[in-house]
Scaffold this active site. Structure first.
Site, PDB file in Angstrom:
ATOM      1  N   ILE A  23      48.957  43.702  -5.617  1.00 55.38           N
ATOM      2  CA  ILE A  23      50.226  43.291  -6.238  1.00 55.38           C
ATOM      3  C   ILE A  23      50.508  44.123  -7.485  1.00 55.38           C
ATOM      4  O   ILE A  23      51.636  44.563  -7.719  1.00 55.38           O
ATOM      5  CB  ILE A  23      50.174  41.779  -6.569  1.00 55.38           C
ATOM      6  CG1 ILE A  23      50.153  40.962  -5.265  1.00 55.38           C
ATOM      7  CG2 ILE A  23      51.344  41.361  -7.456  1.00 55.38           C
ATOM      8  CD1 ILE A  23      49.887  39.467  -5.448  1.00 55.38           C
ATOM      9  N   ASN A  96      48.287  40.787 -14.924  1.00 55.49           N
ATOM     10  CA  ASN A  96      48.240  40.499 -13.484  1.00 55.49           C
ATOM     11  C   ASN A  96      46.820  40.429 -12.930  1.00 55.49           C
ATOM     12  O   ASN A  96      46.621  39.833 -11.865  1.00 55.49           O
ATOM     13  CB  ASN A  96      49.067  41.598 -12.774  1.00 55.49           C
ATOM     14  CG  ASN A  96      48.790  41.677 -11.297  1.00 55.49           C
ATOM     15  OD1 ASN A  96      49.315  40.869 -10.529  1.00 55.49           O
ATOM     16  ND2 ASN A  96      47.948  42.624 -10.881  1.00 55.49           N
ATOM     17  N   SER A 148      50.507  31.855  -9.755  1.00 54.65           N
ATOM     18  CA  SER A 148      50.331  31.699  -8.300  1.00 54.65           C
ATOM     19  C   SER A 148      50.968  30.387  -7.873  1.00 54.65           C
ATOM     20  O   SER A 148      51.097  29.459  -8.688  1.00 54.65           O
ATOM     21  CB  SER A 148      48.845  31.648  -7.960  1.00 54.65           C
ATOM     22  OG  SER A 148      48.649  31.267  -6.606  1.00 54.65           O
ATOM     23  N   TYR A 163      40.227  28.490  -9.445  1.00 51.71           N
ATOM     24  CA  TYR A 163      41.412  29.351  -9.310  1.00 51.71           C
ATOM     25  C   TYR A 163      42.684  28.545  -9.574  1.00 51.71           C
ATOM     26  O   TYR A 163      43.546  28.944 -10.358  1.00 51.71           O
ATOM     27  CB  TYR A 163      41.445  29.958  -7.904  1.00 51.71           C
ATOM     28  CG  TYR A 163      42.574  30.943  -7.675  1.00 51.71           C
ATOM     29  CD1 TYR A 163      42.440  32.282  -8.050  1.00 51.71           C
ATOM     30  CD2 TYR A 163      43.777  30.550  -7.080  1.00 51.71           C
ATOM     31  CE1 TYR A 163      43.473  33.192  -7.842  1.00 51.71           C
ATOM     32  CE2 TYR A 163      44.808  31.456  -6.869  1.00 51.71           C
ATOM     33  CZ  TYR A 163      44.651  32.777  -7.249  1.00 51.71           C
ATOM     34  OH  TYR A 163      45.673  33.680  -7.047  1.00 51.71           O
ATOM     35  N   LYS A 167      45.370  29.101 -12.683  1.00 50.43           N
ATOM     36  CA  LYS A 167      46.773  29.490 -12.484  1.00 50.43           C
ATOM     37  C   LYS A 167      47.730  28.456 -13.080  1.00 50.43           C
ATOM     38  O   LYS A 167      48.800  28.820 -13.583  1.00 50.43           O
ATOM     39  CB  LYS A 167      47.041  29.728 -10.999  1.00 50.43           C
ATOM     40  CG  LYS A 167      46.271  30.929 -10.429  1.00 50.43           C
ATOM     41  CD  LYS A 167      46.624  32.223 -11.162  1.00 50.43           C
ATOM     42  CE  LYS A 167      45.997  33.447 -10.515  1.00 50.43           C
ATOM     43  NZ  LYS A 167      46.390  34.702 -11.170  1.00 50.43           N
ATOM     44  N   THR A 198      46.765  41.419   0.497  1.00 50.91           N
ATOM     45  CA  THR A 198      46.139  42.439  -0.371  1.00 50.91           C
ATOM     46  C   THR A 198      44.638  42.412  -0.077  1.00 50.91           C
ATOM     47  O   THR A 198      44.177  41.596   0.716  1.00 50.91           O
ATOM     48  CB  THR A 198      46.342  42.115  -1.871  1.00 50.91           C
ATOM     49  OG1 THR A 198      45.643  40.896  -2.158  1.00 50.91           O
ATOM     50  CG2 THR A 198      47.803  41.970  -2.258  1.00 50.91           C
TER      51      THR A 198
HETATM   52  P1  NAI Z   1      43.400  42.497  -5.743  1.00 55.62           P
HETATM   53  O1  NAI Z   1      42.005  42.003  -5.674  1.00 55.62           O
HETATM   54  O2  NAI Z   1      43.922  43.347  -4.621  1.00 55.62           O
HETATM   55  O3  NAI Z   1      43.640  43.296  -7.112  1.00 55.62           O
HETATM   56  C1  NAI Z   1      43.191  42.790  -8.330  1.00 55.62           C
HETATM   57  C2  NAI Z   1      42.945  43.944  -9.283  1.00 55.62           C
HETATM   58  O4  NAI Z   1      42.483  43.377 -10.519  1.00 55.62           O
HETATM   59  C3  NAI Z   1      41.871  44.921  -8.797  1.00 55.62           C
HETATM   60  O5  NAI Z   1      42.317  46.246  -8.928  1.00 55.62           O
HETATM   61  C4  NAI Z   1      40.687  44.619  -9.711  1.00 55.62           C
HETATM   62  O6  NAI Z   1      39.857  45.761  -9.950  1.00 55.62           O
HETATM   63  C5  NAI Z   1      41.379  44.156 -10.978  1.00 55.62           C
HETATM   64  N1  NAI Z   1      40.503  43.341 -11.824  1.00 55.62           N
HETATM   65  C6  NAI Z   1      39.660  42.348 -11.426  1.00 55.62           C
HETATM   66  N2  NAI Z   1      38.978  41.872 -12.476  1.00 55.62           N
HETATM   67  C7  NAI Z   1      39.395  42.566 -13.581  1.00 55.62           C
HETATM   68  C8  NAI Z   1      39.067  42.532 -14.954  1.00 55.62           C
HETATM   69  N3  NAI Z   1      38.142  41.701 -15.425  1.00 55.62           N
HETATM   70  N4  NAI Z   1      39.700  43.380 -15.794  1.00 55.62           N
HETATM   71  C9  NAI Z   1      40.627  44.246 -15.316  1.00 55.62           C
HETATM   72  N5  NAI Z   1      40.981  44.329 -14.024  1.00 55.62           N
HETATM   73  C10 NAI Z   1      40.372  43.501 -13.154  1.00 55.62           C
HETATM   74  O7  NAI Z   1      44.281  41.180  -5.949  1.00 55.62           O
HETATM   75  P2  NAI Z   1      45.846  40.892  -5.743  1.00 55.62           P
HETATM   76  O8  NAI Z   1      46.003  40.109  -4.510  1.00 55.62           O
HETATM   77  O9  NAI Z   1      46.632  42.126  -5.944  1.00 55.62           O
HETATM   78  O10 NAI Z   1      46.085  39.892  -6.951  1.00 55.62           O
HETATM   79  C11 NAI Z   1      46.717  40.263  -8.166  1.00 55.62           C
HETATM   80  C12 NAI Z   1      47.086  38.981  -8.912  1.00 55.62           C
HETATM   81  O11 NAI Z   1      47.947  38.195  -8.096  1.00 55.62           O
HETATM   82  C13 NAI Z   1      45.893  38.080  -9.244  1.00 55.62           C
HETATM   83  O12 NAI Z   1      46.100  37.480 -10.503  1.00 55.62           O
HETATM   84  C14 NAI Z   1      45.941  37.044  -8.136  1.00 55.62           C
HETATM   85  O13 NAI Z   1      45.329  35.829  -8.525  1.00 55.62           O
HETATM   86  C15 NAI Z   1      47.438  36.881  -7.986  1.00 55.62           C
HETATM   87  N6  NAI Z   1      47.873  36.300  -6.722  1.00 55.62           N
HETATM   88  C16 NAI Z   1      47.508  36.863  -5.530  1.00 55.62           C
HETATM   89  C17 NAI Z   1      47.915  36.280  -4.346  1.00 55.62           C
HETATM   90  C18 NAI Z   1      47.547  36.838  -3.013  1.00 55.62           C
HETATM   91  O14 NAI Z   1      47.719  36.122  -2.006  1.00 55.62           O
HETATM   92  N7  NAI Z   1      47.050  38.066  -2.908  1.00 55.62           N
HETATM   93  C19 NAI Z   1      48.742  35.075  -4.349  1.00 55.62           C
HETATM   94  C20 NAI Z   1      49.086  34.580  -5.659  1.00 55.62           C
HETATM   95  C21 NAI Z   1      48.648  35.184  -6.797  1.00 55.62           C
END
Ligand code: NAI
Length: 258
Positions: A23, A96, A148, A163, A167, A198
């Site tokens: 995202i 994010n 979320s 989680y 959120k 993702t």
């Molecule tokens: P993802 O796992 O594909 O990407 C997350 C990114 O955050 C990765 O590049 C990771 O290296 C980075 N990250 C993790 N821990 C970190 C830290 N301590 N410091 C800096 N960077 C860090 O996840 P996605 O799906 O793109 O999620 C992004 C956001 O969207 C998150 O907050 C997630 O909770 C939220 N979200 C995702 C949903 C989904 O279905 N994929 C639905 C609703 C919310």
């Protein structure tokens, strides 16, 4: 000036935490396409560099990749300093970065609980606080936190209490900061996506087997794509959303309506 022109972000400077992939990457690409320079902030610096290089190559903006653990205040402060050093200002911050753990509440250890809260809630606080300090001094800024639908509903069948709690916390943190900064022209909003395809969902061994079940429950019969969050990101980053603050935008294909 027409609405599409007014929605452009030319000359703005933005950061996206967790911007290396998923995202965050889709958001970074969208705001760059709209004209904003972008800092890709991530704990995974190799992936962050790839994303930053790709965006700079394809779009007419400058990028920087910055290794940051959003749970570490010193890291976050250094990250903001490098952005100011390169660009001289910060207009937009997408907080994010986030993780998910699927562990039954009665089995979850304190360390596991804290890890999710640290990244998802404390990480958003540290990033938005550091960004706000710069924006309040500038007299303008826009902060957008990724919450979320799990801040509104309890997902089933997977157990993910930490989680969901993190959120819900992000949504209230957003509204609280929005009120504190409103008169000083710094806006704070959140985006609450539903299930989005993702790495977090498609490649997690815990979550992958649940996709068929989620699609069965989903009113639209499918998950969302990261690109389906791009327009709201551009809107919230730019000046056409000047009257929008303290809002949470649920983009979940009606998943949380029942
Ligand atoms: P993802 O796992 O594909 O990407 C997350 C990114 O955050 C990765 O590049 C990771 O290296 C980075 N990250 C993790 N821990 C970190 C830290 N301590 N410091 C800096 N960077 C860090 O996840 P996605 O799906 O793109 O999620 C992004 C956001 O969207 C998150 O907050 C997630 O909770 C939220 N979200 C995702 C949903 C989904 O279905 N994929 C639905 C609703 C919310």
């Amino acid at each position: 000036m027409g609405i599409m022109e007014r929605m452009r972000l030319d000359g703005k400077v933005s950061l996206v935490t967790g911007g290396a992939r998923g995202i965050g990457k889709a958001i970074a690409e969208a705001i760059a396409e709209a004209g904003s320079h972008v800092a890709i902030v991530d704990i995974d610096i190799d992936e962050a560099k790839k994303t930053a290089d790709e965006i700079a190559k394809n779009l007419d903006v400058q990028t920087i990749a910055i290794k940051t653990d959003v749970t570490n205040q010193e890291d976050v402060d250094k990250m903001i300093a490098s952005i100011l050093n390169k660009f001289g200002k910060l207009d937009v911050a997408f907080c994010n970065a986030g993780i998910c753990m699927n562990i039954p509440a009665e089995e979850m250890t304190l360390d596991q609980f804290k890890k999710v809260i640290d990244i998802n809630l404390t990480g958003v606080f540290l990033t938005s606080q550091a960004a706000a300090k710069v924006m309040l001094k500038q007299g303008k800024g826009s902060i957008i936190n990724t919450a979320s639908m799990s801040g509104h509903i309890v997902n089933v069948p997977q157990p993910q209490c930490s989680y969901n709690a993190s959120k819900a916390g992000v949504i209230q943190l957003t509204k609280s900061m929005a009120i504190e900064f409103a008169k000083r022209n710094v806006r704070v909003n959140s985006i609450s996506p539903g299930y989005i395809g993702t790495e977090l969902t498609l490649n997690s061994p815990d979550l992958k087997p649940l996709i068929a079940k989620w699609n069965e429950l989903a009113p639209l019969g499918r998950m969302g794509r990261p690109d389906e969050l791009q327009a709201i990101a551009v809107y919230l980053a730019g000046d056409t959303s000047d009257f929008t603050t303290g809002s949470d935008f649920i983009i979940d294909g009606a998943f949380s309506c029942f």
